[in-house]
Design an enzyme around this catalytic site. Structure first.
Site, PDB file in Angstrom:
ATOM      1  N   HIS A   1       0.824  -1.224   0.000  1.00 26.50           N
ATOM      2  CA  HIS A   1       0.000   0.000   0.000  1.00 26.50           C
ATOM      3  C   HIS A   1       0.853   1.267   0.000  1.00 26.50           C
ATOM      4  CE1 HIS A   1      -3.583  -2.326   0.588  1.00 26.50           C
ATOM      5  NE2 HIS A   1      -3.254  -2.738   1.803  1.00 26.50           N
TER       6      HIS A   1
ATOM      7  N   ASP B   1      -2.507 -10.799  -1.400  1.00 30.43           N
ATOM      8  CA  ASP B   1      -3.030 -10.160  -0.192  1.00 30.43           C
ATOM      9  C   ASP B   1      -4.505  -9.822  -0.468  1.00 30.43           C
ATOM     10  OD1 ASP B   1      -1.860  -8.355   2.387  1.00 30.43           O
ATOM     11  OD2 ASP B   1      -3.695  -7.576   1.458  1.00 30.43           O
TER      12      ASP B   1
ATOM     13  N   HIS C   1      -6.129  -7.363   0.191  1.00 31.47           N
ATOM     14  CA  HIS C   1      -6.320  -5.959  -0.194  1.00 31.47           C
ATOM     15  C   HIS C   1      -5.636  -5.682  -1.531  1.00 31.47           C
ATOM     16  CE1 HIS C   1      -6.407  -5.995   4.300  1.00 31.47           C
ATOM     17  NE2 HIS C   1      -7.502  -5.263   4.074  1.00 31.47           N
TER      18      HIS C   1
ATOM     19  N   ASP D   1      -4.012 -12.427   4.481  1.00 32.08           N
ATOM     20  CA  ASP D   1      -5.255 -11.966   5.082  1.00 32.08           C
ATOM     21  C   ASP D   1      -6.487 -12.467   4.317  1.00 32.08           C
ATOM     22  OD1 ASP D   1      -4.360 -10.323   3.069  1.00 32.08           O
ATOM     23  OD2 ASP D   1      -4.344  -8.488   4.281  1.00 32.08           O
TER      24      ASP D   1
HETATM   25  C1  X5A Z   1      -0.905  -4.813   4.196  1.00 28.24           C
HETATM   26  C2  X5A Z   1      -2.331  -4.845   4.579  1.00 28.24           C
HETATM   27  C3  X5A Z   1      -4.252  -3.620   5.293  1.00 28.24           C
HETATM   28  C4  X5A Z   1      -4.617  -2.283   5.733  1.00 28.24           C
HETATM   29  C5  X5A Z   1      -6.009  -2.225   6.246  1.00 28.24           C
HETATM   30  C6  X5A Z   1      -6.350  -0.861   6.745  1.00 28.24           C
HETATM   31  N1  X5A Z   1      -2.884  -3.702   4.915  1.00 28.24           N
HETATM   32  N2  X5A Z   1      -7.675  -0.813   7.223  1.00 28.24           N
HETATM   33  O1  X5A Z   1      -2.931  -5.862   4.587  1.00 28.24           O
HETATM   34 ZN    ZN Z   2      -3.896  -6.884   3.256  1.00 24.96          ZN
END
Ligand code: X5A
Ligand code: ZN
Length: 686
Positions: A157, A196, A198, A289
């Site tokens: 990110h 991931d 995200h 995740d």
């Molecule tokens: C690297 C990662 C997640 C961030 C979530 C913020 N970041 N709500 O998994």
């Molecule tokens: Zn993530």
């Protein structure tokens, strides 16, 4: 080499061979635990130091660490970070940990999205990026076959100029840029797989226009409502300029995806493209995740699922794979998933690639959308997926579905406990489901009445090996897998067939063009021949005319010559005549003069009366000696008489001949009363 005591599946020799076959790098460093929330009270932050400790401890406990080449972390050099981050960002991360109070750091962190800083953040960030870069270089060089970097803070990110979503530096992007920059490594194409849960927003941007890096991210999206949100994670984001087609997003429409969904994406998007792209190395933004039990992801990928996903990627880039930890917030699930991946990297045992569930309907929809969007860049994706494939939707979901979708109490390692499937066509059959769920939640399968539930409970308790022994269960899964593969193969065959047909069409088309060209060439040649022929005809005609003209000219010239010679003749004749004429004219002139003289003398004599010129001439002649012939005619006037006289003959003798003539005339005199006389004189050779 020591193996974990429970490892009975192989003997020493075999493992020796394994050892020789695979060199797997592993980076871990306690110093990366220094980054933590400042003085947190209450709930720990999900991205906390325990994450990497849990992973390391797990790998140590099963003896994996000993079979790897283990590295301590190294801090990355600023110049390598600078390839993807701005100077100001590097400066921020470099200085955030020194000479600042907790509240100052909090103030800075508050400027960003999901970020905290402490006195250890800077060092951890530099070590995390340095670790990934280090093993990536080793793998690229071939000194390692593959590697796993157990790092934190995560990276995908972290934007060019701002930390974000628990990430400070984009570890994977820094490593990718480094590999491409170090030309001697020979890395020209990199595949980044971001699994991931995200979206890898920063990685996407950093290689947005770069065709050397194919960025692939599969993530929860839910119309931009899932973190990091917005349109960036949409499947329509395919890159730009030279990077067009080199960014692939697979955005889930809902939570609860499991390996069936991920594997479908692998089989029908990632793997075909990876085949085509043929990267020199694969970097995995390995967040866990999406793992079952993760509090942030709410997905259901099992460790076995992750091993299948990884195994499928091992076929590419000669197995050069570098994994870097991103998210993953359920410590057990995270550790077990990493362990499953390490076993794949070490090629511990053949991976059983079968699985027993089918993708969501929404998954097929997403896959179709992605394939359609990318088909112009990756023609292999153009083929429509067969209905036989896409109609297979999670048939076992009812057994595993739970009461509430929003419930988030996950049970780590309860590997098959699933959430309710949104698109389930049978989700309303609550009574039987409820019973089964209740039964599943107990641990004693013998007490259960429902035979189906009992079967599943038994399966839950069995190891994979035991499961494989159960033919009735295995048969179903084997057949399912076979059918799935068959569908995949049919699909591929169809794609190839299509391709061959296209090629054939192209060949036919080309042949048509060649045929037309040949005809055109023949016509051209014909026309050329015609032109040549008429040229020849014309030439011949002109030649003939010329010959004729030449002959005519020759004739005319000859005639001219004749005329000219004739003219010349005439001219010379004229000249000759002119000459004669002149002579004659001169003679005439002389004679005229003589006549004039004589006339003058006659007038003189007339004036004197009796004075006779003839007599005086005679008197003169008597004394002359004449040579040759001479003729004289004269009129001699005597008194009132005149005597014509002719003297002729040879007068060389003086007086002889002439007298005789004279006498002759003299004897027949004519008396004419004329006082004039005329004298003609011949040639006198006096
Ligand atoms: C690297 C990662 C997640 C961030 C979530 C913020 N970041 N709500 O998994
Ligand atoms: Zn993530």
């Amino acid at each position: 080499m020591k193996f974990p005591p429970n490892d009975t599946s192989r003997n020493g020799t075999q493992s020796q061979q394994q050892e020789e076959k695979r060199r797997v790098g592993l980076v871990y460093d306690e110093r990366m635990c220094k980054h933590a929330t400042p003085k947190a009270k209450g709930e720990p932050h999900p991205e906390n130091p325990d994450r990497i400790r849990a992973v390391w401890d797990k790998l140590e406990s099963v003896g994996i660490t000993q079979r790897c080449v283990v590295f301590k972390a190294k801090e990355v050099e600023d110049k390598y970070i600078a390839a993807v981050h701005s100077k100001s960002h590097i400066n921020l991360i470099k200085t955030i940990s020194c000479n600042k109070t907790v509240s100052q750091r909090k103030k800075v962190a508050a400027k960003y999205d999901s970020i905290y800083f402490n006195e250890g953040s800077s060092e951890s960030a530099y070590l995390a990026a340095g670790s990934v870069l280090e093993v990536a270089e080793q793998v690229a060089k071939g000194e390692l076959n593959s590697a796993f970097a157990i790092v934190r803070p995560p990276g995908h990110h972290a934007e060019k100029s701002e930390p974000m979503g628990f990430c400070l530096f984009n570890n994977v992007a820094i490593a990718a840029s480094f590999l491409l920059e170090q030309k001697k490594l020979g890395i020209k194409k990199i595949l980044i797989v971001d699994w991931d849960v995200h979206h890898g927003n920063a990685t996407q941007k950093m290689f947005w226009k770069d065709s050397r890096v194919l960025s692939f991210s599969v993530h929860r999206h839910e119309n931009g409502s899932f973190y990091p949100g917005g349109d960036d994670g949409s499947h329509t984001m395919v890159g730009e300029g030279p990077g067009l087609g080199y960014n692939i997003n697979v955005p889930w429409e809902n939570a609860h995806c499991d390996e069936a969904d991920y594997i479908a994406v692998w089989d029908h998007i990632l793997i075909p493209v990876a085949k085509e792209f043929n990267a020199d190395i694969i970097l995995i933004s390995a967040g866990f995740d999406a793992a079952i039990g993760d509090p942030l992801g709410s997905c259901c990928v099992t460790p076995h699922g992750f091993s299948i996903l990884l195994k499928k990627l091992m076929e590419f880039s000669k197995g050069k794979i570098v994994m870097a930890l991103e998210g993953g917030y359920n410590l057990d699930s995270l550790a077990n998933s990493v362990l499953a991946c390490m076993e794949v990297l070490l090629e511990d045992a053949p991976i059983d690639e079968s699985y027993e569930v089918y993708p969501f309907e929404s998954t097929w929809r997403v896959i179709k959308d992605v394939r359609e969007k990318l088909s112009s860049f990756w023609p292999i994706l153009a083929k429509k997926l067969p209905k036989t494939l896409t109609h297979r939707l999670k048939p076992l979901h009812e057994i595993y579905s739970s009461q509430s979708e929003d419930e988030d109490d996950v049970v780590p390692n309860a590997s098959l406990k699933r959430r309710k499937r949104q698109n389930s066509p049978v989700q309303n059959s609550l009574s039987i489901k409820g019973k089964r769920q209740k039964a599943l939640d107990t641990d004693d399968s013998e007490d259960v009445e429902d035979p189906q539930t009992r079967k599943v409970l038994k399966m839950k308790k069995m190891s994979n090996a035991e499961l494989a022994g159960k033919l009735d269960v295995d048969c179903v899964s084997a057949m399912t897998e076979a059918a799935r593969r068959l569908c995949g193969m049919e699909n591929e065959v169809d794609v190839y067939r299509d391709h061959i047909r296209q090629l054939k069409d192209k060949v036919a088309e080309d042949n048509g063009i060649i045929e037309k060209q040949n005809i055109a060439i023949q016509e051209g040649e014909k026309r050329l021949q015609q032109v040549l022929n008429s040229e020849k005809e014309l030439k011949d005609k002109l030649l003939a005319e010329r010959v004729q003209n030449d002959a005519q000219i020759k004739e005319l010239k000859e005639e001219q010559d004749k005329v000219m010679t004739a003219n010349n003749h005439m001219a010379s004749e004229i000249a000759a005549r002119d000459k004669t004429l002149t002579i004659k004219e001169r003679e005439i002139e002389v004679l005229k003069q003589q006549l004039a003289n004589l006339e003058a003398k006659g007038k003189e004599a007339d004036a004197r009366g009796t004075d006779c010129a003839y007599c005086r001439l005679l008197a003169k002649l008597d004394r002359l000696r004449y040579v040759g012939q001479a003729v004289f005619m004269t009129q001699h006037v005597v008194g009132q008489w005149w005597f014509p006289a002719i003297f002729s003959g040879d007068m060389t003798n003086g007086s002889g001949g002439s007298r005789r003539c004279f006498l002759g005339i003299w004897q027949k005199p004519l008396v004419v009363n004329v006082k004039k006389f005329v004298c003609f004189m011949g040639i006198c050779k006096a």
